[in-house]
Structure formats: structure tokens, C-alpha cells
Scaffold this motif. Structure first.
Motif, PDB file in Angstrom:
ATOM      1  N   LEU A  96      -5.734 -10.907  38.875  1.00 58.24           N
ATOM      2  CA  LEU A  96      -5.019 -11.337  37.423  1.00 58.24           C
ATOM      3  C   LEU A  96      -6.070 -12.804  37.233  1.00 58.24           C
ATOM      4  O   LEU A  96      -4.902 -13.879  37.140  1.00 58.24           O
ATOM      5  N   TYR A  97      -6.582 -13.579  36.995  1.00 60.94           N
ATOM      6  CA  TYR A  97      -7.080 -15.211  36.164  1.00 60.94           C
ATOM      7  C   TYR A  97      -7.103 -15.340  35.192  1.00 60.94           C
ATOM      8  O   TYR A  97      -7.009 -14.195  34.107  1.00 60.94           O
ATOM      9  N   ILE A  98      -6.978 -17.038  34.856  1.00 62.20           N
ATOM     10  CA  ILE A  98      -6.581 -17.068  33.766  1.00 62.20           C
ATOM     11  C   ILE A  98      -7.786 -17.259  32.923  1.00 62.20           C
ATOM     12  O   ILE A  98      -8.152 -16.378  31.719  1.00 62.20           O
ATOM     13  N   LYS A 100     -10.181 -14.647  34.195  1.00 59.64           N
ATOM     14  CA  LYS A 100     -11.210 -13.284  33.893  1.00 59.64           C
ATOM     15  C   LYS A 100      -9.878 -12.483  34.527  1.00 59.64           C
ATOM     16  O   LYS A 100      -9.201 -12.243  35.177  1.00 59.64           O
ATOM     17  N   LEU A 101     -10.240 -10.929  34.756  1.00 62.24           N
ATOM     18  CA  LEU A 101      -9.709  -9.970  35.506  1.00 62.24           C
ATOM     19  C   LEU A 101     -11.007  -9.098  36.448  1.00 62.24           C
ATOM     20  O   LEU A 101     -12.267  -8.727  36.279  1.00 62.24           O
ATOM     21  N   GLU A 102     -10.360  -9.341  37.681  1.00 60.87           N
ATOM     22  CA  GLU A 102     -11.360  -9.189  38.640  1.00 60.87           C
ATOM     23  C   GLU A 102     -10.843  -7.884  39.628  1.00 60.87           C
ATOM     24  O   GLU A 102      -9.627  -8.006  40.109  1.00 60.87           O
ATOM     25  N   LEU A 103     -11.297  -7.267  40.034  1.00 61.97           N
ATOM     26  CA  LEU A 103     -11.112  -5.801  40.758  1.00 61.97           C
ATOM     27  C   LEU A 103     -11.499  -5.842  42.098  1.00 61.97           C
ATOM     28  O   LEU A 103     -13.587  -6.123  42.001  1.00 61.97           O
ATOM     29  N   LYS A 104     -10.867  -5.394  42.664  1.00 54.10           N
ATOM     30  CA  LYS A 104     -11.447  -5.206  44.175  1.00 54.10           C
ATOM     31  C   LYS A 104     -11.883  -3.114  43.824  1.00 54.10           C
ATOM     32  O   LYS A 104     -10.805  -2.687  44.472  1.00 54.10           O
ATOM     33  N   VAL A 105     -13.032  -3.210  44.152  1.00 46.78           N
ATOM     34  CA  VAL A 105     -12.657  -1.415  43.773  1.00 46.78           C
ATOM     35  C   VAL A 105     -14.179  -0.368  45.471  1.00 46.78           C
ATOM     36  O   VAL A 105     -14.800  -1.240  45.697  1.00 46.78           O
ATOM     37  N   ASP A 106     -13.296  -0.339  45.778  1.00 41.32           N
ATOM     38  CA  ASP A 106     -13.565   0.843  47.016  1.00 41.32           C
ATOM     39  C   ASP A 106     -14.623   1.842  46.331  1.00 41.32           C
ATOM     40  O   ASP A 106     -15.021   2.364  45.784  1.00 41.32           O
ATOM     41  N   ALA A 107     -15.425   1.782  47.691  1.00 42.88           N
ATOM     42  CA  ALA A 107     -17.434   2.534  47.962  1.00 42.88           C
ATOM     43  C   ALA A 107     -16.712   3.753  47.075  1.00 42.88           C
ATOM     44  O   ALA A 107     -17.647   4.131  45.863  1.00 42.88           O
ATOM     45  N   GLU A 122      -7.151  -2.961  29.105  1.00 43.71           N
ATOM     46  CA  GLU A 122      -7.790  -3.476  27.422  1.00 43.71           C
ATOM     47  C   GLU A 122      -8.945  -4.090  27.721  1.00 43.71           C
ATOM     48  O   GLU A 122      -8.973  -5.268  27.234  1.00 43.71           O
ATOM     49  N   TYR A 123     -10.011  -4.118  28.816  1.00 41.45           N
ATOM     50  CA  TYR A 123     -11.263  -4.079  29.155  1.00 41.45           C
ATOM     51  C   TYR A 123     -11.848  -3.444  28.227  1.00 41.45           C
ATOM     52  O   TYR A 123     -12.221  -2.840  28.738  1.00 41.45           O
ATOM     53  N   SER A 124     -13.259  -4.204  27.257  1.00 42.22           N
ATOM     54  CA  SER A 124     -14.323  -3.287  27.090  1.00 42.22           C
ATOM     55  C   SER A 124     -15.446  -3.565  28.290  1.00 42.22           C
ATOM     56  O   SER A 124     -15.219  -4.418  28.789  1.00 42.22           O
ATOM     57  N   GLY A 125     -16.506  -2.648  28.042  1.00 36.41           N
ATOM     58  CA  GLY A 125     -17.785  -3.184  29.390  1.00 36.41           C
ATOM     59  C   GLY A 125     -17.718  -1.358  30.307  1.00 36.41           C
ATOM     60  O   GLY A 125     -18.894  -1.569  29.928  1.00 36.41           O
ATOM     61  N   THR A 126     -16.800  -0.699  30.208  1.00 33.33           N
ATOM     62  CA  THR A 126     -17.535   0.399  30.794  1.00 33.33           C
ATOM     63  C   THR A 126     -16.956   1.759  30.036  1.00 33.33           C
ATOM     64  O   THR A 126     -17.409   2.704  30.932  1.00 33.33           O
ATOM     65  N   GLU A 127     -17.003   1.483  29.461  1.00 28.02           N
ATOM     66  CA  GLU A 127     -16.584   3.365  27.971  1.00 28.02           C
ATOM     67  C   GLU A 127     -17.953   3.931  27.927  1.00 28.02           C
ATOM     68  O   GLU A 127     -17.080   5.047  28.688  1.00 28.02           O
ATOM     69  N   SER A 128     -19.219   3.300  28.860  1.00 29.65           N
ATOM     70  CA  SER A 128     -20.588   4.224  28.201  1.00 29.65           C
ATOM     71  C   SER A 128     -20.526   4.769  29.985  1.00 29.65           C
ATOM     72  O   SER A 128     -20.703   6.253  29.864  1.00 29.65           O
ATOM     73  N   LEU A 129     -19.664   4.440  31.097  1.00 33.64           N
ATOM     74  CA  LEU A 129     -19.581   5.159  32.700  1.00 33.64           C
ATOM     75  C   LEU A 129     -18.846   6.216  32.542  1.00 33.64           C
ATOM     76  O   LEU A 129     -18.805   7.036  33.222  1.00 33.64           O
ATOM     77  N   ALA A 194     -16.708  -3.125  46.333  1.00 33.66           N
ATOM     78  CA  ALA A 194     -17.306  -5.021  45.416  1.00 33.66           C
ATOM     79  C   ALA A 194     -16.313  -5.137  44.642  1.00 33.66           C
ATOM     80  O   ALA A 194     -15.316  -4.507  45.206  1.00 33.66           O
ATOM     81  N   ILE A 195     -16.970  -6.080  44.267  1.00 30.77           N
ATOM     82  CA  ILE A 195     -16.167  -6.801  43.566  1.00 30.77           C
ATOM     83  C   ILE A 195     -16.645  -6.806  42.034  1.00 30.77           C
ATOM     84  O   ILE A 195     -17.530  -7.202  41.800  1.00 30.77           O
ATOM     85  N   PHE A 196     -15.857  -6.290  40.981  1.00 28.61           N
ATOM     86  CA  PHE A 196     -16.144  -6.742  39.788  1.00 28.61           C
ATOM     87  C   PHE A 196     -14.655  -8.216  38.475  1.00 28.61           C
ATOM     88  O   PHE A 196     -14.516  -7.159  39.252  1.00 28.61           O
ATOM     89  N   GLN A 197     -15.776  -8.207  37.600  1.00 26.69           N
ATOM     90  CA  GLN A 197     -15.300  -9.189  36.813  1.00 26.69           C
ATOM     91  C   GLN A 197     -15.759  -9.599  35.487  1.00 26.69           C
ATOM     92  O   GLN A 197     -16.744  -9.166  35.452  1.00 26.69           O
ATOM     93  N   PHE A 198     -14.212  -9.180  35.114  1.00 24.69           N
ATOM     94  CA  PHE A 198     -14.635  -9.186  33.589  1.00 24.69           C
ATOM     95  C   PHE A 198     -14.527  -9.769  33.340  1.00 24.69           C
ATOM     96  O   PHE A 198     -12.352 -10.219  33.208  1.00 24.69           O
ATOM     97  N   PRO A 199     -14.996 -11.054  32.363  1.00 27.68           N
ATOM     98  CA  PRO A 199     -14.088 -12.367  31.776  1.00 27.68           C
ATOM     99  C   PRO A 199     -13.105 -11.811  30.884  1.00 27.68           C
ATOM    100  O   PRO A 199     -13.214 -11.037  29.462  1.00 27.68           O
TER     101      PRO A 199
END
Ligand SMILES: Cc1cc2nc3c(=O)[nH]c(=O)nc-3n(C[C@H](O)[C@H](O)[C@H](O)COP(=O)(O)OP(=O)(O)OC[C@H]3O[C@@H](n4cnc5c(N)ncnc54)[C@H](O)[C@@H]3O)c2cc1C
Length: 345
Positions: A96-98, A100-107, A122-129, A194-199
Motif C-alpha cells: 500500500l503506497y500513499i 496507490k494499491l500495488e498487487l503482485k498477482v501470480d498467473a 475497497e478499490y473499484s475497477g474489477t467488478e465486471s471481471l 503481474a503487477i497491478f496498480q490501483f490509484p
């Protein structure tokens, strides 16, 4: 004489690397059809994956990586090509950064699990996935998306193993992401994480996030196949009905009729039938245009013609035959989204 598969099994046992002998695709694939994979290798981490790739390369064996089998039709019979599957690479690590939220996700993490994880923070952006049943590796390979949101929307970089067993880290901009396509279609690297970053701007109230995901789930159930085994969209297109309208006079008339009726039903000018029942009826006519008999085991969904369904057969070769006969009518320009492995050894 020892066969290739026996040699691979012997090496895997000696090196204590897990594998399944005779993995039954018809049980595990989302289409519920296909043959038997003689050697289905499930390494436990990145190091083991590299070790397996190096071994297979040194022996000059062809191999293939598969994910959750939610977008692939694999032929009947025995598949001797060793298959790698990364379902044991299934960690999500968070920083967790000031800003962004950064996730390292295995394949090997499933897309719904990843989507849920992000929602829980509590981050939006993946609801439809949530409704895409693939793995994160398969999802990046396919550049999977739904309802205008893509798995790769918040992707920052991807780690993969190339054919020489080397680790490659690519920024998103270098991944050649297109509609249902990525650089991995060209190079066949194995995506390992993969690395994902959610602002922080994506941080939303949990109730808003939940309500959005519920709405999408409800809509999805209405318009997408949910009763029969299937692989989501058959063709990589947003509107197959429109794409094929100039293929014949019949398909043109059908398309115009479909559009007119849609407008009339939506605007309550025509009230004798609801849209879902109408779609069911018109899709039946489309199936006739594609010369799909009612007794075909593999057919197209009542809800959309862009979805192959299985009415109860394990024979993937019949599915492949059906797909190729539809493809003939649809034409060369519109590419298949479902991947077909009919020639795999
Ligand atoms: C009910 C249902 C609904 C669906 N809805 C959608 C949707 O809304 N949107 C959408 O985009 N798709 C949808 N799909 C299709 C499918 O889920 C996606 O294409 C998904 O990304 C495939 O992932 P997978 O792990 O199942 O890959 P698989 O089907 O196992 O493999 C697909 C391809 O990915 C490659 N691959 C898999 N893992 C890796 C890896 N680690 N590294 C490199 N290559 C890899 C394989 O070699 C193969 O070529 C749906 C499927 C189903 C069954």
C-alpha cells in the motif's frame, strides 16, 4: 523402449515436481469436452517452472501452457505434448503506497479471486471481471475484458519466462495489448505473474462497489449463456449480428428485422413478447442459417449466437467441426476468440 512421456514422468518424479498422469480435459474444461493430457505438469513456484522449461528445452520437447481451460477447445484422444499449468502459483501480495494499491498477482490466481480481492480492499475497477472464469495468466494472454472494463486496465508490468527459460519483465505498454490479443500470442512466453496498480482515486465506498458488481452480475445472467457448458464468446467481436449482416440476403433481412424488433420492444411499441424471448426465437433462425440441426450436441446459445454451447457430449472434435462450419459462413475477417488445439500432438 521408454516413450517420451515416460521419460518426462521419470524426470518429474526424480525432481519431485508434481504432475497428473492422464488429465481428463472433458471433466476439467469449461466446455466439458476433449481428450486426455498424458502429462499435466503443475510446478509449485517460479523456480520449478523454469526448471521444467529448461528440461523440456534441453530434450527438445514441444510443450504448452494452459490455464483454467475457459477459452480453449482441445481435440479428443491422447495429447502427448506435455502441458504446464500454473494453478499452484496462486499468491496475491499487496503493497500500500500513499497514492496507490500495488498487487503482485501470480498467473495461477483465478480472475474472480483477483477481482474479489481488489473489491475487498475497497478499490473499484474489477467488478465486471467477476464473471470471467479464467486465470490471470490466461486473462493477460487473451486481454480479457467485460462491460467496458479490462483485466489489463490497471496492469503495470508482466513477468514471463521465454522459450530459453529466461525471465522477462515487460511494461504494460510493451505487451501489445489489443482486442483479445497480446504479445504472448506471438512469442508463446509463459506468464508467471503481474503487477497491478490501483490509484487511490479508485478507492470507493464498499456499498457502491458491491452494488455495481451485483448490477453487472444480474445483467450478465440475463444476456449470457449460463445453463450449458460454454467458453464465453466464440468470435473476438463486439457484435457478431452486425458483422455478418452482409454475408447473405437472408442474414441482412434477419439483422434489420432483429434491430427493428429490438427498438419496438425496448420502446414498448410491441408488447406481445419480451426481448429475451424474442432473442431466443431469432437466435433459432440464425442457427438454421448456420445449418446447425436441433439434435447437434454442439450448438449456439439461445441467448447469443456468439457462444458455442455443449448439449451433453464429451467429443471436442465435434465441437471443432461445428466451429469450423460456422467460421466458413462468418468469414475470414472475424477472428475466433476461442482457441482451437486440433493439431496438438
Ligand atoms: C462462462 C464464461 C464466460 C466468459 N466471459 C468472458 C468475458 O466476459 N470476457 C472475456 O474476455 N473472456 C471471457 N471468457 C473467456 C475466458 O475466461 C478468458 O479468455 C480467459 O482469459 C481464459 O483464461 P484461462 O486461464 O482459462 O486460459 P485457457 O483457456 O486455459 O487458455 C487460453 C490461452 O491462454 C494461454 N495461457 C493460459 N495461461 C497462460 C500463461 N500463464 N502464460 C501464457 N499463456 C497462457 C493458453 O496457452 C491459451 O492459448 C469466458 C469464458 C467462460 C467459460
Amino acid at each position: 523402449m521408454i516413450t517420451e512421456s515416460e521419460k518426462i514422468s521419470k524426470w518429474l518424479i526424480e525432481n519431485k515436481i508434481a504432475y497428473i498422469n492422464d488429465f481428463n480435459i472433458s471433466i476439467r474444461s469449461w466446455l466439458k469436452a476433449g481428450g486426455i493430457i498424458r502429462t499435466y505438469i503443475t510446478p509449485k513456484d517460479e523456480q520449478e517452472t523454469i526448471k521444467v522449461v529448461n528440461f523440456l528445452n534441453s530434450e527438445k520437447y514441444d510443450y504448452k501452457i494452459l490455464g483454467n481451460l475457459s477459452n480453449i477447445i482441445i481435440r479428443d484422444g491422447v495429447i502427448f505434448t506435455p502441458i504446464l499449468n500454473l494453478s499452484k502459483l496462486n499468491q496475491i501480495n499487496q503493497k500500500l503506497y500513499i497514492d496507490k494499491l500495488e498487487l503482485k498477482v501470480d498467473a495461477g490466481v483465478s480472475i474472480p479471486r483477483f477481482a474479489n480481492y481488489v473489491m475487498k480492499q475497497e478499490y473499484s475497477g474489477t467488478e465486471s471481471l467477476l464473471g470471467i472464469p479464467g486465470s490471470v495468466g490466461g486473462g493477460i494472454y487473451m486481454n480479457a475484458s467485460c462491460y467496458g472494463s479490462g483485466l489489463t486496465d490497471y496492469l503495470a508490468s508482466i513477468k514471463s519466462i521465454n522459450a530459453k527459460g529466461e525471465i522477462i519483465v515487460r511494461d504494460k505498454k510493451d505487451a501489445k495489448l489489443e482486442w483479445r490479443k497480446s504479445i504472448y500470442h506471438e512469442n508463446e512466453d509463459i506468464i508467471i505473474s503481474a503487477i497491478f496498480q490501483f490509484p487511490t482515486s479508485q478507492k470507493k465506498n464498499i456499498d457502491i462497489i458491491k452494488s455495481k458488481s451485483e448490477k453487472i452480475k444480474f445483467h450478465r445472467k440475463k444476456i449470457q449463456e449460463s445453463d450449458r457448458p460454454n467458453l464465453g464468446s466464440l468470435f473476438a467481436t463486439k457484435n457478431l449480428y452486425s458483422d455478418i449482416k452482409f454475408k447473405s440476403v437472408k442474414l441482412f433481412i434477419l439483422y434489420i428485422f432483429f434491430k427493428l424488433m429490438q427498438i419496438m420492444i425496448n420502446n414498448k411499441i410491441y408488447k406481445k413478447i419480451d426481448l429475451l424471448t424474442f432473442r431466443k426465437k431469432i437466435n433459432k433462425v440464425y442457427r438454421k442459417c448456420f445449418q446447425i440441426d436441433t439434435d447437434n450436441y454442439f450448438s449456439l446459445s439461445d441467448k447469443t449466437i456468439n457462444c458455442l454451447i455443449n448439449n451433453g457430449s464429451q467429443k471436442a472434435n465435434d465441437a471443432i467441426k461445428t466451429v469450423y462450419s460456422i467460421k466458413k459462413i462468418v468469414g475470414e475477417k472475424i477472428k475466433l476468440e476461442n482457441i482451437i488445439l486440433d493439431k496438438i500432438k
